[in-house]
Design a protein around this motif. Structure first.
Motif, PDB file in Angstrom:
ATOM      1  N   ALA A   9       0.723  -0.968   0.004  1.00  0.00           N
ATOM      2  CA  ALA A   9       0.018   0.349  -0.125  1.00  0.00           C
ATOM      3  C   ALA A   9       0.599   1.989  -0.277  1.00  0.00           C
ATOM      4  O   ALA A   9       0.585   2.464  -1.026  1.00  0.00           O
ATOM      5  CB  ALA A   9      -0.921   0.081   1.222  1.00  0.00           C
ATOM      6  N   ASP A  10       2.082   1.247   0.952  1.00  0.00           N
ATOM      7  CA  ASP A  10       2.714   2.433   1.092  1.00  0.00           C
ATOM      8  C   ASP A  10       3.902   2.613  -0.443  1.00  0.00           C
ATOM      9  O   ASP A  10       3.712   4.471  -0.825  1.00  0.00           O
ATOM     10  CB  ASP A  10       4.039   2.075   1.873  1.00  0.00           C
ATOM     11  N   ARG A  13       0.518   4.035  -3.239  1.00  0.00           N
ATOM     12  CA  ARG A  13      -0.354   5.375  -2.683  1.00  0.00           C
ATOM     13  C   ARG A  13       0.347   7.005  -3.508  1.00  0.00           C
ATOM     14  O   ARG A  13      -0.771   7.042  -4.313  1.00  0.00           O
ATOM     15  CB  ARG A  13      -0.034   4.804  -0.925  1.00  0.00           C
ATOM     16  N   THR A  17      -2.332   7.414  -6.003  1.00  0.00           N
ATOM     17  CA  THR A  17      -3.048   9.180  -5.605  1.00  0.00           C
ATOM     18  C   THR A  17      -2.922   9.827  -7.095  1.00  0.00           C
ATOM     19  O   THR A  17      -4.198  11.182  -7.539  1.00  0.00           O
ATOM     20  CB  THR A  17      -2.479   9.926  -4.474  1.00  0.00           C
TER      21      THR A  17
END
Length: 204
Positions: A9-10, A13, A17
Motif C-alpha cells: 500500500a505504501d 499510494r 493518488t
C-alpha cells in the motif's frame, strides 16, 4: 540485520493518488468498457492501444534496468497477442491515426534520463494487465469464440496476482527516496496522458 520488504500500500499510494482522476476518466469513457461492447470495439481498442504499448515497451527497454527490460520483453509477447487478435478480426492492416499532440516519442528519452520515471510507466503498463483480466472475465463468453488474447495474462506462471506482487516489490526497491518517488509519479501520469489522446480524450 534484515530489512522488511516495503508495504504494498505504501509503495502504490503515491502513484495511485497521482493518477486516480486520469484512470477514472479513461476507464469510464472507453468504448470497450460499455455494456454493449462489440468485437468492432475490441478491434478499435487494440488499434488505438498498439502505438502506445510499443512506445512504452521501447522506453522500458531503453532504461537500462534489468527488471524493466524483462517487462519490455514480456510486452513483446503482449504485442504479438494483440497482432494475432487483429489478424483474426481482419483489422491488422489498419493504420493508426497519428496525433499531433502525441507525447509517446519522448517517453524513451525520459526513461533514459531517469529510470524511476520508467518505473512509473511500468506501473501503468503492469496495472493494465489486471484490467485486461477483468475485461476478459466480463467479455470472454459474450464475444466468443474470439479468444481475446490481449486480455489474457502473459507469462504469469504463478498467476497474475503473483506477478503483480513481484512487480510491486521491485517497484518499492527502486523508489527508495523522495526524488525517485516524484519521478515515478511523473512517469505514471505521463503514461496515462500519452494514452488518453489515442482514445480521443484530450485536455484531461
Amino acid at each position: 540485520m534484515t530489512t522488511n520488504p516495503p508495504d504494498i500500500a505504501d509503495v502504490l499510494r503515491p502513484l495511485r493518488t497521482a493518477t486516480h482522476a486520469l484512470h477514472e476518466a479513461l476507464d469510464s469513457r472507453l468504448p470497450i468498457a460499455r455494456d454493449d461492447a462489440s468485437l468492432a470495439d475490441y478491434a478499435g481498442h487494440l488499434r488505438a492501444l498498439r502505438p502506445w504499448l510499443q512506445a512504452v515497451r521501447d522506453a522500458l527497454a531503453a532504461s537500462g534496468v534489468p527488471g524493466l527490460e524483462r517487462i519490455a520483453r514480456r510486452t513483446d509477447r503482449r504485442l504479438a497477442a494483440l497482432a494475432l487478435d487483429l489478424d483474426d478480426l481482419g483489422a491488422s492492416n489498419t493504420i493508426e491515426q497519428e496525433d499531433s499532440s502525441d507525447t509517446t516519442p519522448r517517453l524513451a528519452d525520459e526513461a533514459v534520463r531517469d529510470p524511476a520515471f520508467a518505473w512509473g510507466l511500468a506501473y501503468v503498463l503492469e496495472g493494465s494487465q489486471l484490467g485486461g483480466m477483468a475485461m476478459h472475465k466480463r467479455l470472454g463468453a459474450r464475444l466468443a469464440p474470439h479468444p481475446l488474447r490481449y486480455f489474457q495474462p502473459v507469462d504469469a506462471p504463478g498467476g497474475l496476482a503473483a506477478q503483480w506482487k513481484e512487480f510491486v516489490a521491485q517497484l518499492g526497491a527502486a523508489l527508495a527516496d523522495p526524488s525517485a518517488i516524484d519521478a515515478a509519479r511523473r512517469g505514471a501520469v505521463a503514461g496515462f496522458r500519452s494514452l488518453m489522446p489515442r482514445f480521443g480524450l484530450q485536455g484531461l
